[in-house]
Design a protein around this motif. Structure first.
Motif, PDB file in Angstrom:
ATOM      1  N   UNK A 202       0.900  -1.142   0.129  1.00 32.07           N
ATOM      2  CA  UNK A 202       0.081   0.046   0.036  1.00 32.07           C
ATOM      3  C   UNK A 202       0.726   1.089  -0.058  1.00 32.07           C
ATOM      4  N   UNK A 203       2.094   1.120   0.845  1.00 32.09           N
ATOM      5  CA  UNK A 203       2.865   2.293   0.755  1.00 32.09           C
ATOM      6  C   UNK A 203       3.537   2.362  -0.760  1.00 32.09           C
ATOM      7  N   UNK A 204       3.977   1.486  -1.330  1.00 32.38           N
ATOM      8  CA  UNK A 204       4.486   1.620  -2.762  1.00 32.38           C
ATOM      9  C   UNK A 204       3.402   2.180  -3.686  1.00 32.38           C
ATOM     10  N   UNK A 205       2.087   1.692  -3.517  1.00 32.62           N
ATOM     11  CA  UNK A 205       1.074   2.428  -4.514  1.00 32.62           C
ATOM     12  C   UNK A 205       0.765   3.645  -3.972  1.00 32.62           C
ATOM     13  N   UNK A 206       0.700   4.021  -2.839  1.00 30.27           N
ATOM     14  CA  UNK A 206       0.314   5.477  -2.463  1.00 30.27           C
ATOM     15  C   UNK A 206       1.412   6.421  -3.110  1.00 30.27           C
ATOM     16  N   UNK A 207       2.608   6.268  -3.297  1.00 25.71           N
ATOM     17  CA  UNK A 207       3.602   6.951  -4.050  1.00 25.71           C
ATOM     18  C   UNK A 207       2.897   7.245  -5.435  1.00 25.71           C
ATOM     19  N   UNK A 208       2.684   6.094  -6.073  1.00 31.02           N
ATOM     20  CA  UNK A 208       2.184   6.112  -7.395  1.00 31.02           C
ATOM     21  C   UNK A 208       1.080   6.870  -7.622  1.00 31.02           C
ATOM     22  N   UNK A 209      -0.058   6.405  -6.835  1.00 29.89           N
ATOM     23  CA  UNK A 209      -1.345   7.101  -6.899  1.00 29.89           C
ATOM     24  C   UNK A 209      -1.235   8.544  -6.719  1.00 29.89           C
ATOM     25  N   UNK A 210      -0.421   8.966  -5.819  1.00 30.75           N
ATOM     26  CA  UNK A 210      -0.276  10.610  -5.501  1.00 30.75           C
ATOM     27  C   UNK A 210       0.275  11.240  -6.780  1.00 30.75           C
ATOM     28  N   UNK A 211       1.366  10.704  -7.309  1.00 28.06           N
ATOM     29  CA  UNK A 211       1.784  11.491  -8.561  1.00 28.06           C
ATOM     30  C   UNK A 211       0.743  11.334  -9.844  1.00 28.06           C
ATOM     31  N   UNK A 212      -0.039  10.091  -9.940  1.00 27.84           N
ATOM     32  CA  UNK A 212      -0.806  10.227 -11.067  1.00 27.84           C
ATOM     33  C   UNK A 212      -2.093  11.010 -10.952  1.00 27.84           C
ATOM     34  N   UNK A 213      -2.336  11.384  -9.575  1.00 28.82           N
ATOM     35  CA  UNK A 213      -3.612  12.053  -9.313  1.00 28.82           C
ATOM     36  C   UNK A 213      -3.236  13.428  -9.728  1.00 28.82           C
ATOM     37  N   UNK A 214      -1.775  13.790  -9.372  1.00 34.18           N
ATOM     38  CA  UNK A 214      -1.348  15.236  -9.717  1.00 34.18           C
ATOM     39  C   UNK A 214      -1.336  15.463 -11.240  1.00 34.18           C
ATOM     40  N   UNK A 215      -0.724  14.469 -11.823  1.00 34.53           N
ATOM     41  CA  UNK A 215      -0.544  14.423 -13.386  1.00 34.53           C
ATOM     42  C   UNK A 215      -1.869  14.688 -13.840  1.00 34.53           C
ATOM     43  N   UNK A 216      -3.017  13.952 -13.208  1.00 34.44           N
ATOM     44  CA  UNK A 216      -4.123  13.672 -13.763  1.00 34.44           C
ATOM     45  C   UNK A 216      -4.917  15.291 -13.764  1.00 34.44           C
ATOM     46  N   UNK A 217      -4.472  15.999 -12.797  1.00 29.05           N
ATOM     47  CA  UNK A 217      -5.350  17.210 -12.621  1.00 29.05           C
ATOM     48  C   UNK A 217      -4.471  18.271 -13.489  1.00 29.05           C
ATOM     49  N   UNK A 218      -3.336  17.985 -13.752  1.00 26.49           N
ATOM     50  CA  UNK A 218      -2.503  18.986 -14.870  1.00 26.49           C
ATOM     51  C   UNK A 218      -3.248  18.635 -16.189  1.00 26.49           C
ATOM     52  N   UNK A 219      -3.389  17.196 -16.795  1.00 28.13           N
ATOM     53  CA  UNK A 219      -3.924  16.910 -17.929  1.00 28.13           C
ATOM     54  C   UNK A 219      -5.403  17.591 -18.008  1.00 28.13           C
ATOM     55  N   UNK A 220      -6.093  17.371 -17.051  1.00 32.48           N
ATOM     56  CA  UNK A 220      -7.636  17.743 -17.013  1.00 32.48           C
ATOM     57  C   UNK A 220      -7.491  19.287 -17.352  1.00 32.48           C
ATOM     58  N   UNK A 221      -6.736  20.179 -16.597  1.00 30.41           N
ATOM     59  CA  UNK A 221      -6.738  21.434 -16.883  1.00 30.41           C
ATOM     60  C   UNK A 221      -6.324  21.714 -18.343  1.00 30.41           C
ATOM     61  N   UNK A 222      -5.310  21.194 -18.616  1.00 28.69           N
ATOM     62  CA  UNK A 222      -5.062  21.299 -20.341  1.00 28.69           C
ATOM     63  C   UNK A 222      -5.942  20.984 -21.195  1.00 28.69           C
ATOM     64  N   UNK A 254      -3.257  24.473 -12.861  1.00 28.07           N
ATOM     65  CA  UNK A 254      -2.647  25.561 -13.691  1.00 28.07           C
ATOM     66  C   UNK A 254      -2.645  24.746 -15.248  1.00 28.07           C
ATOM     67  N   UNK A 255      -3.193  25.177 -16.200  1.00 30.76           N
ATOM     68  CA  UNK A 255      -2.907  24.854 -17.502  1.00 30.76           C
ATOM     69  C   UNK A 255      -1.330  25.238 -18.047  1.00 30.76           C
ATOM     70  N   UNK A 256      -0.830  24.537 -18.888  1.00 31.66           N
ATOM     71  CA  UNK A 256       0.435  25.180 -19.427  1.00 31.66           C
ATOM     72  C   UNK A 256       0.966  24.350 -20.612  1.00 31.66           C
ATOM     73  N   UNK A 257       2.214  23.828 -20.562  1.00 33.81           N
ATOM     74  CA  UNK A 257       2.758  23.327 -21.799  1.00 33.81           C
ATOM     75  C   UNK A 257       2.889  21.726 -21.373  1.00 33.81           C
ATOM     76  N   UNK A 417       3.514  30.674 -22.065  1.00 34.25           N
ATOM     77  CA  UNK A 417       3.264  29.051 -21.991  1.00 34.25           C
ATOM     78  C   UNK A 417       2.794  28.797 -20.474  1.00 34.25           C
ATOM     79  N   UNK A 418       2.825  29.736 -19.328  1.00 29.28           N
ATOM     80  CA  UNK A 418       2.513  29.435 -18.339  1.00 29.28           C
ATOM     81  C   UNK A 418       1.472  30.488 -17.826  1.00 29.28           C
ATOM     82  N   UNK A 419       1.029  31.244 -18.643  1.00 28.00           N
ATOM     83  CA  UNK A 419      -0.425  32.178 -18.292  1.00 28.00           C
ATOM     84  C   UNK A 419       0.294  32.938 -17.198  1.00 28.00           C
TER      85      UNK A 419
END
Ligand SMILES: NC(=O)c1ccc[n+]([C@@H]2O[C@H](COP(=O)([O-])OP(=O)(O)OC[C@H]3O[C@@H](n4cnc5c(N)ncnc54)[C@H](O)[C@@H]3O)[C@@H](O)[C@H]2O)c1
Length: 446
Positions: A202-222, A254-257, A417-419
């Motif tokens: 669960x600890x190993x998965x937590x790190x991947x899930x956290x980064x995936x969630x943050x990447x998802x927010x960025x792609x969502x806003x883009x 924040x949307x960006x590049x 590129x960063x508004x």
């Protein structure tokens, strides 16, 4: 406590300095001899605000040591952290070779019971693999524990994140290991308990899930920013409109590049691979990745389109402000700037490049590319250029006196590129941002 850290990079060195600052005795090991020799002389291999002072203070206090010898590091510690690279393999999976090599080297030097802590970001099951590797190489009869302790620091604010973590995730399969880890981190959690003890997977998965969630927010806003452009909405307003909902919050909207750096791209790829390997189709994560690949092309497309009516991009000069994947770091790994610079240079543009800190690392990555001119300031980069493209939102670009800069330019376009700027602040430019209405000068003169 006596601690060793294997791998003296962004994570290893920061962790070591912070543990030493809290009173532990820490030995940093790296296989890069030059890095270790430099550290002995007080030369810090990376740019990270506050790190140099912290390292020097703890060397002086005899709490921080550097070595290339596994024997020395292992002998002088009871707990050994692994913080080595876990890059992407060609197929997108996580390359565990550095981690397992480090585990083997530790095992070969062990002469007493130890706790081995994996801090490198790695797929679920890595602790089991480390355990097998150590078991295969230690002297018989020695006991050890393997712990997962993923790192959540952010480059640019790494010291703060390490000293005042939001949470410390620890994955264990023994109470003894949990107790030792709590003791190590006790000085970091004095005002309230931030330690989350769980099982290793669960600890190993937590790190991947956290980064995936943050990447998802960025792609969502883009993606939202692209729709905004088509329908005439302003993503800056939309961002505030949705961020004010406490269920959503303002961060990472924040949307960006496109996202870059040494973590989000490789960790989302590794999680997608892990899912597929386990017969689970990562529909959302595949889309997050696809949006990001596209987003790294968006600014180039805007620049090409703009110059279409002005004789084309070939031979035009573009000033590039900012190269690192984000501000306050010299890290160029997977920086979107590299994709943009390569694309623009292939299309015949002449690029005048400037970054406050990442120039040396950028030069190494881009040395084979044509038409690149390395500049010493944002003003020098802008001189004689047809347009400026802002790629990294360094603070020093926030309050620019544009008049004297624009006077030295040939053209009058600004691609944000960063508004970072509001269109109304950029009235004298043809201003083109991400997901905001373009502002084009009447008659196109300045
Ligand atoms: N950089 C970040 O912001 C960040 C944040 C959280 C987690 N992580 C994770 O932490 C890990 C390390 O990342 P980093 O950015 O610090 O990497 P880095 O490349 O900056 O540093 C890694 C260091 O390990 C050394 N090394 C490689 N093999 C070794 C070996 N066998 N023995 C000893 N040293 C060895 C390298 O020489 C290098 O100095 C990765 O798994 C990464 O995903 C990074």
């Amino acid at each position: 406590m006596q601690i060793s850290i294997i791998g003296t990079g962004y994570v290893g060195l920061v962790t070591a300095a912070c543990l030493a600052e809290m009173g532990h005795t820490v030995t940093c090991l790296d296989i890069d001899e030059k890095k270790i020799n430099n550290l002995h002389e007080g030369i810090i291999p990376i740019y990270e605000p506050g790190l140099s002072e912290l390292v020097k203070r703890n060397i002086k206090a005899n709490r921080l040591f550097f070595t290339t010898s596994y024997t020395y590091a292992v002998e002088n510690s009871d707990v050994c952290f692994i913080a080595v690279p876990t890059p992407s393999s060609e197929d997108g999976s996580c390359d565990l070779s550095y981690v397992l090599k480090a585990a083997k080297s530790i095992a070969e030097c062990m002469t007493k019971p130890m706790i081995i802590v994996n801090k490198s970001t790695a797929p679920v099951g890595t602790c089991d693999k480390i355990e097998e590797k150590i078991q295969a190489h230690i002297k018989s009869g020695l006991t050890f524990d393997v712990v997962s302790n993923p790192e959540f620091l952010k480059e640019g604010s790494a010291i703060h994140d390490c000293m005042k973590p939001d949470r410390i995730v620890i994955g264990v399969n023994s109470e003894k290991a949990a107790a030792v880890m709590k003791k190590i981190y006790a000085p970091f959690t004095l005002n309230h308990d931030r330690i989350l003890i769980m099982d290793r997977k669960s600890s190993e998965m937590t790190k991947y899930a956290a980064n995936a969630m943050l990447a998802t927010r960025i792609s969502f806003m883009n993606e939202i920013s692209r729709i905004c452009e088509k329908v005439g909405a302003d993503v800056n307003e939309v961002r505030k409109g949705i961020g004010s909902d406490t269920r959503i919050g303002y961060s990472f909207l924040y949307p960006g590049i496109g996202y870059g750096g040494s973590c989000f791209p490789k960790d989302t790829d590794a999680l997608r691979f892990l899912a597929k390997e386990n017969e689970c189709t990562p529909l959302l994560l595949d889309a997050v990745h696809a949006v990001n690949v596209q987003q790294k092309k968006v600014l180039t497309e805007k620049i090409v389109k703009y110059f279409d009516t002005k004789g084309g991009l070939k031979g035009k000069t573009i000033a590039i402000w900012g190269l690192s994947f984000k501000p306050d770091t010299d890290d160029m790994r997977e920086a979107p700037s590299v994709t943009i610079i390569k694309d623009l240079s292939e299309k015949g543009a002449i690029l005048r490049l400037y970054d406050p800190i990442a120039m040396d690392n950028a030069k190494k990555l881009l040395e084979n590319h044509q038409n690149l001119i390395w500049c010493t300031s944002e003003a020098e980069a802008a001189k004689g250029s047809d347009a400026i493209a802002l790629l990294t939102e360094w603070k020093q670009f926030r309050l620019i006196n544009f008049k004297p800069i624009q006077d030295t330019m040939k053209g009058s376009a600004f691609f944000d590129g960063r508004n970072q700027y509001k269109p109304e602040e950029m009235k004298n430019f043809d201003y083109i941002g991400i997901g905001v209405p373009d502002h084009i000068l009447e008659n196109d003169i300045h």
